[in-house]
Design a protein around this motif. Structure first.
Motif, short mmCIF file in Angstrom:
data_model
loop_
_atom_site.label_atom_id
_atom_site.label_comp_id
_atom_site.label_asym_id
_atom_site.label_seq_id
_atom_site.Cartn_x
_atom_site.Cartn_y
_atom_site.Cartn_z
N LEU A 188 35.89 31.71 5.16
CA LEU A 188 37.36 32.63 5.53
C LEU A 188 36.31 34.72 5.06
CD1 LEU A 188 39.96 30.68 3.98
CD2 LEU A 188 39.52 30.83 5.89
N ASN A 189 37.44 35.29 5.56
CA ASN A 189 37.03 36.58 5.06
C ASN A 189 38.13 37.20 3.76
OD1 ASN A 189 39.92 37.93 5.61
ND2 ASN A 189 39.53 38.13 7.63
N ASN A 215 33.54 29.75 0.45
CA ASN A 215 32.81 30.81 0.50
C ASN A 215 33.39 31.91 1.56
OD1 ASN A 215 31.19 29.98 -1.36
ND2 ASN A 215 29.82 29.32 -0.29
N LEU A 216 33.29 32.94 0.70
CA LEU A 216 33.14 34.75 1.19
C LEU A 216 32.31 34.91 2.15
CD1 LEU A 216 35.58 37.05 1.20
CD2 LEU A 216 33.53 38.05 -0.11
N ASN A 217 33.17 35.16 3.93
CA ASN A 217 32.08 35.44 4.73
C ASN A 217 31.38 37.02 4.56
OD1 ASN A 217 31.28 35.81 7.38
ND2 ASN A 217 32.85 35.40 8.32
N PRO A 272 39.06 39.21 -3.59
CA PRO A 272 38.17 37.99 -4.10
C PRO A 272 37.18 39.07 -3.80
CG PRO A 272 38.42 37.50 -1.65
CD PRO A 272 39.74 38.33 -1.51
N GLN A 273 36.36 39.32 -5.36
CA GLN A 273 35.18 39.86 -4.45
C GLN A 273 33.47 38.47 -4.74
OE1 GLN A 273 35.60 43.36 -5.54
NE2 GLN A 273 37.52 42.91 -5.26
N GLU A 281 45.19 32.03 1.21
CA GLU A 281 44.65 30.89 0.81
C GLU A 281 45.49 30.72 -0.95
OE1 GLU A 281 44.57 26.79 1.07
OE2 GLU A 281 45.19 28.23 2.84
N VAL A 282 45.30 31.49 -1.10
CA VAL A 282 45.42 31.82 -3.34
C VAL A 282 46.34 31.76 -3.20
CG1 VAL A 282 44.44 32.37 -5.20
CG2 VAL A 282 42.30 31.69 -3.71
N ASN A 283 46.75 33.08 -2.82
CA ASN A 283 48.78 33.70 -3.18
C ASN A 283 48.97 32.21 -2.36
OD1 ASN A 283 50.61 35.39 -3.46
ND2 ASN A 283 50.69 34.89 -1.14
#
Length: 90
Positions: A6-7, A76-78, A37-38, A14-16
Motif C-alpha cells: 500500500l502507499n 509493506n510500504l510501496n 508510515p516511515q 488502514e491503521v487508523n
C-alpha cells in the motif's frame, strides 16, 4: 506470508481504521492521531515500514502496538516511484 503493498496514505488509513474500531477506544470516545508510515530497511520479518509518535495515545499504547503488529505482518510500504512521463512530450 507475502505482504500486499500500500502507499503511505493507504497504510495510514488502514491503521487508523483498525485503531478506531477497538472496543476500548470506541468506548472512551478517544480520537488518536495516526502518523504517516516511515520507510525503513526491511526488518527480520521483512516489513519495510514503521509508525511512531501517535497523538493522544496515552493509555492505549498496548492496543496500538497490537494493531501495528497485525498491519505490519500484512502490508509493506510501496516503494515504487510512478513514472508520470514527460508532460511536455519532448
Amino acid at each position: 506470508m507475502i505482504r500486499k503493498t500500500l502507499n503511505a496514505s493507504q497504510l495510514q488509513q488502514e491503521v487508523n481504521r483498525r485503531i478506531h474500531r477497538l472496543q476500548e477506544i470506541v468506548e472512551d470516545g478517544v480520537k488518536i492521531r495516526v502518523p504517516r508510515p516511515q520507510l525503513q530497511e526491511p526488518d527480520k520479518t521483512g516489513c519495510n515500514w514503521n509508525m511512531t509518535h501517535f497523538g493522544n495515545a496515552v493509555g492505549f499504547e498496548r492496543d496500538i502496538e497490537g494493531v501495528l503488529k497485525a498491519v505490519r505482518a500484512e502490508y509493506n510500504l510501496n516503494t515504487e516511484v510512478k513514472d508520470t512521463g514527460n508532460p511536455f512530450g519532448d
